[in-house]
Scaffold this active site. Sequence first.
Site, short mmCIF file in Angstrom:
data_model
loop_
_atom_site.label_atom_id
_atom_site.label_comp_id
_atom_site.label_asym_id
_atom_site.label_seq_id
_atom_site.Cartn_x
_atom_site.Cartn_y
_atom_site.Cartn_z
N GLU A 252 5.54 -28.64 -8.21
CA GLU A 252 4.49 -28.84 -9.22
C GLU A 252 5.14 -29.42 -10.46
O GLU A 252 6.31 -29.16 -10.73
CB GLU A 252 3.84 -27.50 -9.58
CG GLU A 252 3.12 -26.83 -8.43
CD GLU A 252 2.55 -25.47 -8.83
OE1 GLU A 252 2.82 -25.01 -9.97
OE2 GLU A 252 1.86 -24.86 -8.00
N LYS A 254 6.26 -29.38 -14.13
CA LYS A 254 6.48 -28.32 -15.13
C LYS A 254 6.02 -28.88 -16.46
O LYS A 254 6.72 -29.66 -17.10
CB LYS A 254 7.95 -27.91 -15.20
CG LYS A 254 8.16 -26.70 -16.11
CD LYS A 254 9.59 -26.23 -16.11
CE LYS A 254 9.77 -24.87 -16.76
NZ LYS A 254 9.23 -24.74 -18.09
N ARG A 259 1.80 -21.25 -21.75
CA ARG A 259 1.27 -20.55 -20.58
C ARG A 259 0.11 -19.68 -21.02
O ARG A 259 0.22 -18.93 -22.00
CB ARG A 259 2.36 -19.69 -19.97
CG ARG A 259 1.98 -19.04 -18.66
CD ARG A 259 3.18 -18.30 -18.10
NE ARG A 259 2.94 -17.84 -16.76
CZ ARG A 259 3.90 -17.59 -15.88
NH1 ARG A 259 5.17 -17.76 -16.20
NH2 ARG A 259 3.61 -17.15 -14.68
N ARG A 274 2.15 -15.88 -22.81
CA ARG A 274 3.23 -15.49 -21.91
C ARG A 274 3.74 -14.09 -22.24
O ARG A 274 4.13 -13.33 -21.39
CB ARG A 274 4.37 -16.50 -22.06
CG ARG A 274 5.53 -16.27 -21.14
CD ARG A 274 6.66 -17.17 -21.57
NE ARG A 274 7.81 -17.04 -20.70
CZ ARG A 274 8.59 -15.98 -20.69
NH1 ARG A 274 8.34 -14.95 -21.46
NH2 ARG A 274 9.63 -15.95 -19.88
N GLU A 304 -1.39 -23.85 -17.73
CA GLU A 304 -0.59 -24.31 -18.86
C GLU A 304 -1.53 -25.16 -19.73
O GLU A 304 -2.10 -26.13 -19.25
CB GLU A 304 0.58 -25.14 -18.31
CG GLU A 304 1.62 -25.49 -19.33
CD GLU A 304 2.69 -24.41 -19.57
OE1 GLU A 304 2.60 -23.29 -19.03
OE2 GLU A 304 3.61 -24.71 -20.33
N PHE A 344 -2.45 -23.36 -12.40
CA PHE A 344 -1.46 -23.34 -11.32
C PHE A 344 -1.48 -22.07 -10.48
O PHE A 344 -0.80 -21.99 -9.47
CB PHE A 344 -0.05 -23.63 -11.84
CG PHE A 344 0.48 -22.65 -12.86
CD1 PHE A 344 1.05 -21.45 -12.48
CD2 PHE A 344 0.43 -22.96 -14.21
CE1 PHE A 344 1.56 -20.57 -13.42
CE2 PHE A 344 0.92 -22.09 -15.16
CZ PHE A 344 1.49 -20.87 -14.77
N ARG A 419 11.58 -12.15 -12.61
CA ARG A 419 12.19 -13.47 -12.50
C ARG A 419 12.91 -13.50 -11.16
O ARG A 419 13.62 -12.57 -10.82
CB ARG A 419 13.20 -13.67 -13.64
CG ARG A 419 13.73 -15.08 -13.74
CD ARG A 419 14.70 -15.23 -14.89
NE ARG A 419 14.06 -15.19 -16.20
CZ ARG A 419 13.36 -16.20 -16.73
NH1 ARG A 419 13.17 -17.30 -16.06
NH2 ARG A 419 12.85 -16.08 -17.94
N LYS A 425 12.92 -23.52 -11.26
CA LYS A 425 12.59 -24.60 -12.19
C LYS A 425 13.76 -25.56 -12.28
O LYS A 425 14.91 -25.15 -12.37
CB LYS A 425 12.21 -24.06 -13.57
CG LYS A 425 13.21 -23.19 -14.23
CD LYS A 425 12.76 -22.74 -15.62
CE LYS A 425 13.65 -21.64 -16.14
NZ LYS A 425 13.29 -21.14 -17.44
P1 ATP Z 1 10.90 -22.07 -20.14
O1 ATP Z 1 11.77 -21.59 -21.24
O2 ATP Z 1 11.56 -23.05 -19.25
O3 ATP Z 1 9.54 -22.46 -20.58
P2 ATP Z 1 10.11 -19.42 -19.36
O4 ATP Z 1 11.20 -18.44 -19.56
O5 ATP Z 1 8.98 -19.41 -20.31
O6 ATP Z 1 10.74 -20.87 -19.18
P3 ATP Z 1 10.06 -19.62 -16.58
O7 ATP Z 1 9.51 -18.80 -15.50
O8 ATP Z 1 11.52 -19.70 -16.62
O9 ATP Z 1 9.48 -19.15 -17.96
O10 ATP Z 1 9.45 -21.06 -16.46
C1 ATP Z 1 8.10 -21.16 -16.20
C2 ATP Z 1 7.34 -21.55 -17.44
O11 ATP Z 1 7.02 -22.90 -17.35
C3 ATP Z 1 6.05 -20.78 -17.49
O12 ATP Z 1 6.16 -19.67 -18.35
C4 ATP Z 1 5.03 -21.79 -17.94
O13 ATP Z 1 4.81 -21.68 -19.33
C5 ATP Z 1 5.67 -23.13 -17.71
N1 ATP Z 1 5.06 -23.91 -16.61
C6 ATP Z 1 4.75 -25.23 -16.71
N2 ATP Z 1 4.27 -25.69 -15.56
C7 ATP Z 1 4.26 -24.67 -14.69
C8 ATP Z 1 3.89 -24.54 -13.34
N3 ATP Z 1 3.45 -25.58 -12.63
N4 ATP Z 1 4.01 -23.32 -12.76
C9 ATP Z 1 4.48 -22.26 -13.44
N5 ATP Z 1 4.86 -22.33 -14.74
C10 ATP Z 1 4.75 -23.52 -15.36
#
Ligand code: ATP
Length: 590
Positions: A252, A254, A259, A274, A304, A344, A419, A425
Amino acid sequence: MEFSILADAFSKMELTTKRLELTQYLVELFKKTPHDVISRTVYLLQGKLRPDFEGVELGVAEKLAIRAIAKSAGLDNAEKKIEEEYRKSGDLGHAASKILEQKKQTTFIVEYITIERVYENLYTIAKLEGSKTQDRKIKYISGLLNDASPVEAKFILKILLGTLRLGIAENTVMDALAIAFTDNKENRKVLEHAYNVSSDLGKVAETIAKKGLAGIEEFKINLFNPIRPMLADRVKSEEEAIEKLGIKFAAEYKLDGERVQLHIEGDKVVLFSRSLENITSYYPDIVEKIPKTILAQKVILEAEAVAINENTGEFLPFQELMHRRRKYEIEKAVLQYPITVNFFDVLYYDGKSCLELEYKERRSLLEKIIKEDDFAKYVPMSYISNQNEIEEFLENSINSGCEGVMLKMLDKPYHAGARGSFWLKLKREYRNELGDSLDLVVIGAFFGKGRRTGKYGTFLLASCDYDTDTFTSICKVGTGFKDEDLDQIYQILSNKVTIKKNPRIDSKMEADVWFEPELVIEIVASEITLSPIHMAARNKIRKDTGLALRFPKFTGKIRLEKDADDASTNEEVLTLFKGQKKVAHDRNLM
Ligand code: ATP
C-alpha cells in the site's frame, strides 16, 4: 478507602526508580484497594481522572493553587510564605505540605478523607464551567486541603497541577494487576489484549479485580472507545522485505498525513489520533462527509487524512495538515487546507470485531463498506510478489507525494497495540543506510550561544527502552533547526521543565535543563555508533557501552501526534545498528 493509603504508596513510589520495586508497591496497593475504587485508583496514580481519550483535563494553574492553599492555611501573609517555600523546593505540592504542617500543628483533625471524595472533587473541578469558575475551583480545592494531612495535600496538589510523575508505565501497572489478582505475572498478556482493545486501564483493572481472568477474556470492542493501533516494523530494502514476507503480500502507499481512527454510528462520528486523543474537532469535514459514504450501521475504520493540492489532487506533506491543529477558526483552516481521507483498515463492523480477520478479508470488507468519492478513498493497494514489483510500487508511491510503502502479510490478523513484522514499512530514506529517521524524546537541553543566547541551542534526546520502561539518552542534537523551530520547541517545552531528572530518564550526560519526557521530534543521522556515554541499548552489544547517533540532524518534524511511549525503541535502534553492519560487511565482500 482512606486517601492516606494511596498517599503513602505514592510517597514510597516517589523514592524509587526500580521497576521491580514499583511493581511490588503497586501489588500491595491493589490488594488493599476495594474493587469499587480500583479504576479510580489506577487513573489517579497515572495523574489522570479518566482514560486519555475522554480528554478530561484538570488544568489548574499554579497561581490558582497558591490562592487555594493560602485560603486553607489561614496564616498571615500565606501566599507570600507559599511562594517562598515553592522557590526553595521547586515543588508546589511540597511547599503546600510544609505550609499546611504549620497549621495542622495547631488544629485537631477529626475527619479523614477518602479516595472517593478526592476523586469526586477533582472531577467536579475538571468539569467546572461558566461564571466564577476560578472562585469555585478555589473553594473545592481548599475544602479538600482543609481536611487533608500535609502528605495528602502534597499529592492532591500534584494531581491538580499535573506534576504527579511517579514514572509508572502502563506495562508496570499491568504486571502488578496480573500478580495481585491472578498470582501470575504471565497473565499480563491477557490484560494487554483487553487494554489494546479498550485503551482504558482503569476498566481493565476493575474487570480483573471483580471478574478475574474470565471477565478479561470476554473484553469486547466498544464503539467510541479507541483501539490501540497496530504498528509496523521498518525494513531498509526490497530484499529485506522479501526475506521477511515470503511469496505474496499486499503493498500500500505509505501516505504522509495523520492517522485517524474513525468510530461511526449513523451520523455520529468520533475521530481519534494515533495516540488516541479525540481529534474530532479538527476535522469537521470528515464528520460531515464520511457518514454519507459508509454502507454500514456501526463501524470502526482506519484511514490516513492527507492534505492535498485541490487543483492537481497531489498529496502534500504532513506539515500542511498540522495547520489544522488549532482551536479557533477551524472552518477557515478546512477551506485553506483541504484533505482526502484514505482508508486502509476496518476494525469493527456492525457489532463484530474484525481484528481476527486476515488482512485480505479486511481489505475486501473495507471495499464493500466504503463508496469512494472525491473525499473518501481507499489507500492505493496492489497484491505483489517480488522485488521488482516492490520497487515499481515504491517509485509510483513516491512520485505521488507519499513517504514510501507499507507491506502487509495477507493472512495475518490486526494486532492491536503492537509493533511487529505483519506490517513492514519501507520509506525512501531507509534505502539509504545513512539516512534513517528516528522519532526521539526530548529529555534535556543546553543553552545556546551567540544568536541563540537565552534559548535552547542543543537538545538531549532519548529512545524508549521497553524492557526497563525508561528513556535512554542516545544523542545531543543542535543542527537542522530553523529559528522558528527553536522558538516553537522552546514554547512547547516551557511547561515541561522539571527541577530534577524524571526517574524514567536514563542519562549519564547532565543537561542544563531537564524536561518531562513528552515531546517527540524526528531526527536523521549518518550512522549509529557504539558509545561509552549514551545509554540506549546499553550492554546489548558490548558491556558498559551503549549506542549513539552520529551527526544527528532535526528533520523539521515535531511529532505532536506522538506520545513519548510511541518514540523509537532500543529494539529498533539495535536492528538498525545490526543492519548497518550487515550492509558494510556485504559491501566489503563485493
Ligand atoms: P512513522 O513515524 O513512519 O509515521 P509510526 O511510528 O507512526 O511511523 P508505523 O506503524 O511505524 O507508525 O508506520 C505506520 C504509520 O504510517 C501509521 O501510523 C500511519 O499514520 C501511516 N500510514 C500511511 N499509510 C499507511 C497505510 N497504508 N497503512 C498503515 N499505515 C499507514
